[in-house]
Design a protein around this motif. Structure first.
Motif, PDB file in Angstrom:
ATOM      1  N   GLU A  77       0.791  -1.260  -0.083  1.00 42.93           N
ATOM      2  CA  GLU A  77       0.025   0.032   0.139  1.00 42.93           C
ATOM      3  C   GLU A  77       0.705   1.481  -0.096  1.00 42.93           C
ATOM      4  N   VAL A  78       1.834   1.242   0.685  1.00 42.53           N
ATOM      5  CA  VAL A  78       2.838   2.488   0.971  1.00 42.53           C
ATOM      6  C   VAL A  78       3.560   2.603  -0.319  1.00 42.53           C
ATOM      7  N   TYR A  79       4.158   1.458  -1.054  1.00 46.14           N
ATOM      8  CA  TYR A  79       4.740   1.398  -2.278  1.00 46.14           C
ATOM      9  C   TYR A  79       3.810   2.189  -3.324  1.00 46.14           C
ATOM     10  N   ILE A  80       2.632   1.666  -3.415  1.00 46.07           N
ATOM     11  CA  ILE A  80       1.461   1.991  -4.554  1.00 46.07           C
ATOM     12  C   ILE A  80       1.620   3.822  -4.449  1.00 46.07           C
ATOM     13  N   ASP A  81       1.141   3.998  -2.979  1.00 43.78           N
ATOM     14  CA  ASP A  81       1.155   5.587  -2.732  1.00 43.78           C
ATOM     15  C   ASP A  81       2.192   6.270  -3.317  1.00 43.78           C
ATOM     16  N   VAL A  82       3.068   5.917  -2.789  1.00 47.78           N
ATOM     17  CA  VAL A  82       4.536   6.558  -3.267  1.00 47.78           C
ATOM     18  C   VAL A  82       4.767   6.635  -4.719  1.00 47.78           C
ATOM     19  N   THR A  83       4.672   5.675  -5.415  1.00 47.74           N
ATOM     20  CA  THR A  83       4.932   5.478  -6.829  1.00 47.74           C
ATOM     21  C   THR A  83       3.705   6.534  -7.459  1.00 47.74           C
ATOM     22  N   THR A  84       2.648   6.308  -7.197  1.00 49.72           N
ATOM     23  CA  THR A  84       1.567   7.180  -7.433  1.00 49.72           C
ATOM     24  C   THR A  84       1.946   8.647  -7.568  1.00 49.72           C
ATOM     25  N   GLU A  85       2.246   9.154  -6.237  1.00 49.80           N
ATOM     26  CA  GLU A  85       2.826  10.407  -6.027  1.00 49.80           C
ATOM     27  C   GLU A  85       3.911  10.777  -6.983  1.00 49.80           C
ATOM     28  N   LEU A  86       4.814   9.980  -7.350  1.00 49.88           N
ATOM     29  CA  LEU A  86       5.953  10.190  -7.910  1.00 49.88           C
ATOM     30  C   LEU A  86       5.584  10.651  -9.437  1.00 49.88           C
ATOM     31  N   ARG A  87       4.460  10.017  -9.834  1.00 42.66           N
ATOM     32  CA  ARG A  87       4.055  10.494 -11.281  1.00 42.66           C
ATOM     33  C   ARG A  87       3.870  11.825 -11.461  1.00 42.66           C
ATOM     34  N   HIS A  88       3.781  12.426 -10.645  1.00 41.04           N
ATOM     35  CA  HIS A  88       3.429  14.321 -10.504  1.00 41.04           C
ATOM     36  C   HIS A  88       4.871  14.547 -10.882  1.00 41.04           C
ATOM     37  N   LEU A  89       6.017  14.015 -10.191  1.00 40.57           N
ATOM     38  CA  LEU A  89       7.329  14.461 -10.576  1.00 40.57           C
ATOM     39  C   LEU A  89       7.934  14.165 -12.061  1.00 40.57           C
ATOM     40  N   GLU A  90       7.354  13.001 -12.148  1.00 43.71           N
ATOM     41  CA  GLU A  90       7.940  12.517 -13.691  1.00 43.71           C
ATOM     42  C   GLU A  90       7.145  13.430 -14.789  1.00 43.71           C
ATOM     43  N   GLU A  91       6.153  14.144 -14.569  1.00 43.74           N
ATOM     44  CA  GLU A  91       5.405  14.986 -15.364  1.00 43.74           C
ATOM     45  C   GLU A  91       6.109  16.334 -15.424  1.00 43.74           C
ATOM     46  N   PHE A  92       6.412  16.473 -14.412  1.00 44.76           N
ATOM     47  CA  PHE A  92       7.270  17.734 -14.186  1.00 44.76           C
ATOM     48  C   PHE A  92       8.332  17.699 -14.736  1.00 44.76           C
ATOM     49  N   PHE A  93       9.346  16.533 -14.875  1.00 41.64           N
ATOM     50  CA  PHE A  93      10.298  16.314 -15.544  1.00 41.64           C
ATOM     51  C   PHE A  93      10.236  16.247 -16.934  1.00 41.64           C
ATOM     52  N   GLU A  94       8.977  15.855 -17.308  1.00 44.13           N
ATOM     53  CA  GLU A  94       8.760  15.950 -18.996  1.00 44.13           C
ATOM     54  C   GLU A  94       8.600  17.190 -19.504  1.00 44.13           C
ATOM     55  N   ALA A  95       7.826  17.991 -18.516  1.00 36.98           N
ATOM     56  CA  ALA A  95       7.468  19.602 -18.915  1.00 36.98           C
ATOM     57  C   ALA A  95       8.909  20.366 -19.018  1.00 36.98           C
ATOM     58  N   GLU A  96       9.726  19.904 -18.037  1.00 38.75           N
ATOM     59  CA  GLU A  96      10.948  20.537 -18.136  1.00 38.75           C
ATOM     60  C   GLU A  96      11.929  20.256 -19.172  1.00 38.75           C
ATOM     61  N   HIS A  97      11.709  18.972 -19.743  1.00 36.12           N
ATOM     62  CA  HIS A  97      12.367  18.616 -20.911  1.00 36.12           C
ATOM     63  C   HIS A  97      11.922  19.274 -22.092  1.00 36.12           C
ATOM     64  N   GLU A  98      10.653  19.579 -22.327  1.00 29.77           N
ATOM     65  CA  GLU A  98      10.057  20.092 -23.431  1.00 29.77           C
ATOM     66  C   GLU A  98      10.312  21.351 -23.428  1.00 29.77           C
ATOM     67  N   ARG A  99      10.389  22.325 -22.337  1.00 30.08           N
ATOM     68  CA  ARG A  99      11.144  23.551 -22.046  1.00 30.08           C
ATOM     69  C   ARG A  99      12.194  23.826 -22.494  1.00 30.08           C
TER      70      ARG A  99
END
Length: 133
Positions: A77-99
């Motif tokens: 449960e903790v692992y799923i919660d952490v990895t779900t929240e990390l998706r926001h960071l990945e989206e930020f990384f994608e946006a930074e790469h596009e910038r």
């Protein structure tokens, strides 16, 4: 030397299992709360484009995986919660790469995480975006 009857021997084992289950259940709630809190601060920092602060909160959130107090189900449960929240960071990384931000720069930034486990998860987040680019 006399051995205890089977009914008495079995009772102690069950009691330890219940105590262990209770301690694991008691450890789950604070871990989930800490993840929720750190994720909130991470997202807030990402919204303000404060990457170092966001990485600090992400590493603290990932640090909740560094426990032996949880059973397999609670840990999942903790692992799923952490990895779900990390998706926001990945989206930020994608946006930074596009910038136009170099992925190598992001990769080097996550290397500064203090512990191995948070560093590994952060490297995986950057690496996924890096490989897609």
């Amino acid at each position: 030397r006399q051995e205890a009857p089977e009914s008495v021997r079995g009772a102690g084992v069950g009691r330890r299992s219940v105590c262990h289950a209770m301690s694991a259940a008691e450890a789950l709630a604070p871990a989930k709360q800490a993840i929720k809190q750190q994720a909130f601060y991470m997202k807030k920092a990402l919204d303000q484009r404060h990457l170092r602060t966001a990485l600090h909160h992400a590493a603290t959130m990932i640090g909740e995986l560094r426990t032996s107090a949880l059973g397999p189900k609670a840990y999942y449960e903790v692992y799923i919660d952490v990895t779900t929240e990390l998706r926001h960071l990945e989206e930020f990384f994608e946006a930074e790469h596009e910038r136009g931000r170099p992925m190598v720069e992001l990769y080097e930034l996550v290397q500064h995480a203090g512990n191995v486990l948070p560093r590994l998860y952060l490297l995986l987040a950057v690496g996924r975006v890096f490989l897609q680019s």
